[in-house]
Scaffold this active site. Structure first.
Site, PDB file in Angstrom:
ATOM      1  N   ASP A   1     -16.556 -11.208  -4.041  1.00 19.95           N
ATOM      2  CA  ASP A   1     -17.350 -10.321  -4.889  1.00 19.95           C
ATOM      3  C   ASP A   1     -16.655 -10.016  -6.218  1.00 19.95           C
ATOM      4  O   ASP A   1     -17.332  -9.844  -7.239  1.00 19.95           O
ATOM      5  CB  ASP A   1     -17.649  -9.012  -4.150  1.00 19.95           C
ATOM      6  CG  ASP A   1     -16.385  -8.370  -3.645  1.00 19.95           C
ATOM      7  OD1 ASP A   1     -15.793  -8.911  -2.675  1.00 19.95           O
ATOM      8  OD2 ASP A   1     -15.947  -7.360  -4.222  1.00 19.95           O
TER       9      ASP A   1
ATOM     10  N   LYS B   1       0.812  -1.213   0.000  1.00 25.59           N
ATOM     11  CA  LYS B   1       0.000   0.000   0.000  1.00 25.59           C
ATOM     12  C   LYS B   1       0.849   1.268   0.000  1.00 25.59           C
ATOM     13  O   LYS B   1       0.396   2.324  -0.465  1.00 25.59           O
ATOM     14  CB  LYS B   1      -0.901   0.009   1.241  1.00 25.59           C
ATOM     15  CG  LYS B   1      -2.009  -1.036   1.206  1.00 25.59           C
ATOM     16  CD  LYS B   1      -3.158  -0.586   0.339  1.00 25.59           C
ATOM     17  CE  LYS B   1      -4.351  -1.526   0.467  1.00 25.59           C
ATOM     18  NZ  LYS B   1      -5.447  -1.113  -0.436  1.00 25.59           N
TER      19      LYS B   1
ATOM     20  N   GLU C   1      -8.751 -14.361  -4.125  1.00 29.37           N
ATOM     21  CA  GLU C   1      -9.786 -13.773  -3.272  1.00 29.37           C
ATOM     22  C   GLU C   1     -10.268 -14.819  -2.265  1.00 29.37           C
ATOM     23  O   GLU C   1     -10.399 -15.994  -2.620  1.00 29.37           O
ATOM     24  CB  GLU C   1     -10.941 -13.350  -4.180  1.00 29.37           C
ATOM     25  CG  GLU C   1     -11.905 -12.374  -3.573  1.00 29.37           C
ATOM     26  CD  GLU C   1     -12.883 -11.824  -4.617  1.00 29.37           C
ATOM     27  OE1 GLU C   1     -13.299 -12.588  -5.508  1.00 29.37           O
ATOM     28  OE2 GLU C   1     -13.257 -10.643  -4.493  1.00 29.37           O
TER      29      GLU C   1
ATOM     30  N   SER D   1      -9.251   1.045   7.233  1.00 30.74           N
ATOM     31  CA  SER D   1      -9.155   0.323   8.498  1.00 30.74           C
ATOM     32  C   SER D   1      -7.803  -0.354   8.610  1.00 30.74           C
ATOM     33  O   SER D   1      -7.581  -1.167   9.472  1.00 30.74           O
ATOM     34  CB  SER D   1     -10.239  -0.742   8.565  1.00 30.74           C
ATOM     35  OG  SER D   1     -10.096  -1.627   7.473  1.00 30.74           O
TER      36      SER D   1
ATOM     37  N   ASP E   1       5.529 -17.078 -16.199  1.00 21.71           N
ATOM     38  CA  ASP E   1       4.351 -17.490 -16.957  1.00 21.71           C
ATOM     39  C   ASP E   1       3.080 -16.830 -16.435  1.00 21.71           C
ATOM     40  O   ASP E   1       2.119 -16.647 -17.176  1.00 21.71           O
ATOM     41  CB  ASP E   1       4.176 -19.011 -16.872  1.00 21.71           C
ATOM     42  CG  ASP E   1       5.359 -19.748 -17.475  1.00 21.71           C
ATOM     43  OD1 ASP E   1       5.668 -19.496 -18.652  1.00 21.71           O
ATOM     44  OD2 ASP E   1       5.985 -20.549 -16.758  1.00 21.71           O
TER      45      ASP E   1
ATOM     46  N   GLY F   1      -7.217  -2.278  -6.542  1.00 21.24           N
ATOM     47  CA  GLY F   1      -6.131  -1.345  -6.872  1.00 21.24           C
ATOM     48  C   GLY F   1      -4.843  -2.087  -7.210  1.00 21.24           C
ATOM     49  O   GLY F   1      -4.199  -1.811  -8.229  1.00 21.24           O
TER      50      GLY F   1
ATOM     51  N   LYS G   1      10.139 -18.508   6.953  1.00 20.64           N
ATOM     52  CA  LYS G   1      10.449 -17.697   8.146  1.00 20.64           C
ATOM     53  C   LYS G   1      10.044 -16.234   7.952  1.00 20.64           C
ATOM     54  O   LYS G   1      10.702 -15.311   8.454  1.00 20.64           O
ATOM     55  CB  LYS G   1      11.936 -17.762   8.524  1.00 20.64           C
ATOM     56  CG  LYS G   1      12.522 -19.161   8.587  1.00 20.64           C
ATOM     57  CD  LYS G   1      11.831 -20.048   9.602  1.00 20.64           C
ATOM     58  CE  LYS G   1      12.421 -21.453   9.584  1.00 20.64           C
ATOM     59  NZ  LYS G   1      11.566 -22.392  10.337  1.00 20.64           N
TER      60      LYS G   1
END
Lengths: 322, 322
Positions: free
Chosen positions: B215, B58, B209, B83, B177, B187, B277
């Site tokens: 969804d 992000k 997902e 959140s 591949d 995003g 790890k």
């Protein structure tokens, strides 16, 4: 002070070990964390031995010892006693050489470490926890198999192998002021001392030990080997005592043993998980814990920290294994 | 199929983003695991975005958006609702640019993620969980501050930033591949598609997902955006719905959405912890979980897997934070 070598424990042996294990062991990376540096007030360079094969530095010494055997000895196989990472390391090294391995394991050893030994194809022989029973069962296996005993730390081949981590670290990070490595039986710390002091006689090298198993600290202070302490610590890899050989090497060259409580070890582990996103076992975090307790002493310094292993029981996070 | 660009969502935008964030973001390593490869029957290349600053991919999009602002807009500061990882990423990017950040956070957000947002110096404004209340509170903060809204995924600057991970990955590992990336608001997957298909039109790119928040899968199958699903999954970072923009990009270019159950996600996380790890969060392990379920499809292939984040609540392992 010039390095007074214990027999077969020299920088030459470490260099030979590095060449011998090069085809099998990983050159582990050195990790850094700006946020842990801020907490420590020092520049920390983490030698990531939890990313070594079989999840701990132990593979270096085991691999060096196993690949040092002549063909006849190798054919008879290797025997060791270990409740943990050394057993898995021997098992993997023997699999790579294609020879049999037997690991004598005291009851109550961590399940995750037992599973690794078995996964690498070694035969596991259980024994009672007492040293007496470990030795009895080991002797029995040795006489049955004619195999070669490779001790977890009291073996020059193992010590030289463990020293290769420091050889790498000092090439990866020039100009370190100090190195801190965990100490239990003293194999890793001996190898660290041999390599570090040979490459830079001015470097400071410290052992790190949990308060609940501080026999190396007591041994160096009193100038005699303490072998009757009962370990009580979460650091399941740090419950052994020094041997005469490792005691001699530490006595001559170690700049001190730093201590950490189990709670400090837990906090250091948490920092490594949260800030570095790395999985280390308690024994693997003790050097960072000891540095943080003694941080005033290392303020502004460049310090190498050996993250020695990452074989952790993750049942608390994931439930019991499938 | 040639890439039909959505406005401002192009490989040029991704390349500009890479240049813009170069001074701030990390080029994360690509990790491999022989033992996970054996389990998968494929050659997996893990893009280690859990080692990105603020612990998740992000930061790429947030950093690109924050450093895209002109001086006047920047001075008024940035507002977002999140959140989790996007909030922390915006907070860090704004700290690096020296401008104020406000993050609107629904009640019940993971404590570890809230702490990160606060640690990076952002103002936290709580709201109720409903989208209605999030939007109400966000609008209020925007009108009070005159700040710039940076949406977690429905923003070309954010999408271009997320694409930089794939730009790096494809340079680090030639000849992939396929690539699998988690999908929530889309995003990351949009940026992944833009970068991957521009560099190699023949590469297959899949979203991953959780079954409990599938969804995106349903939206692509039905050819219309599904926004009324109630997410029920341990993947706390994967509970958003696609926007019109990301739905359009995915519809045009995504080769499919692969699913994984929460139990499969947990097992994949465990593999990453034990064999590599590395600390990843559930949302970070969903791409590996989805690959393992669909392993027949990827047998013998070279596959890029995005380990998207590592911000995990470790209370089960270490107890509550000090």
């Amino acid at each position: 002070m010039a390095f007074a070598p214990v027999e077969n424990c020299s920088i030459d042996a470490v260099r030979e070990a590095a060449a011998r294990i090069a085809a099998h062991a990983r050159v582990t990376p050195v990790l850094q964390s700006a946020s842990i540096d801020r907490i420590a007030g020092a520049s920390l360079h983490f030698k990531a031995e939890h990313l070594q094969r079989a999840g701990a530095f132990k593979f270096r010494g085991a691999c060096n010892a196993v690949f040092s055997l002549d063909a006849a000895a190798a054919a008879r196989g290797v025997v060791t006693q270990s409740s943990g990472n050394h057993g898995a390391a021997i098992a993997l090294a023997c699999r790579l050489r294609g020879i049999p391995a037997t690991v004598v394991v005291p009851r109550g050893a961590p399940q995750v470490k037992l599973a690794a030994i078995a996964d690498f194809g070694a035969r596991i022989v259980p024994c009672e926890v007492s040293q007496h029973d470990r030795d009895r069962v080991t002797a029995q296996v040795l006489s049955e198999t004619g195999g070669e005993l490779i001790h977890p730390f009291d073996d020059p081949r193992v010590i030289a192998g463990q020293g290769t981590a420091t050889l790498e670290l000092m090439h990866q990070v020039p100009g370190l002021d100090a190195i801190i490595a965990p100490v239990s039986g003293g194999g890793l710390l001996s190898g660290t001392l041999i390599a570090a002091k040979a490459l830079n006689p001015g470097i400071a090298v410290f052992g790190a030990e949990p308060e609940g198993a501080a026999d190396a600290c007591a041994s160096l202070r009193q100038g005699r080997r303490i072998v009757d302490m009962r370990p009580d610590t979460i650091c399941d890899g740090l419950r052994a005592h020094l041997s005469e050989r490792t005691f001699t090497i530490l006595s001559r060259h170690c700049d001190g043993i730093l201590l950490a409580s189990d709670e400090e070890v837990r906090q250091a582990m948490r920092l490594v998980f949260e800030r570095m996103k790395q999985v280390v076992e308690p024994s693997g975090a003790v050097a960072l814990a000891a540095l943080l307790r003694a941080r005033a002493r290392f303020a502004g310094r460049r310090v190498g920290i050996v993250l020695s292993g990452g074989n952790l029981d993750l049942t608390a996070l994931f439930g019991t294994a499938e």
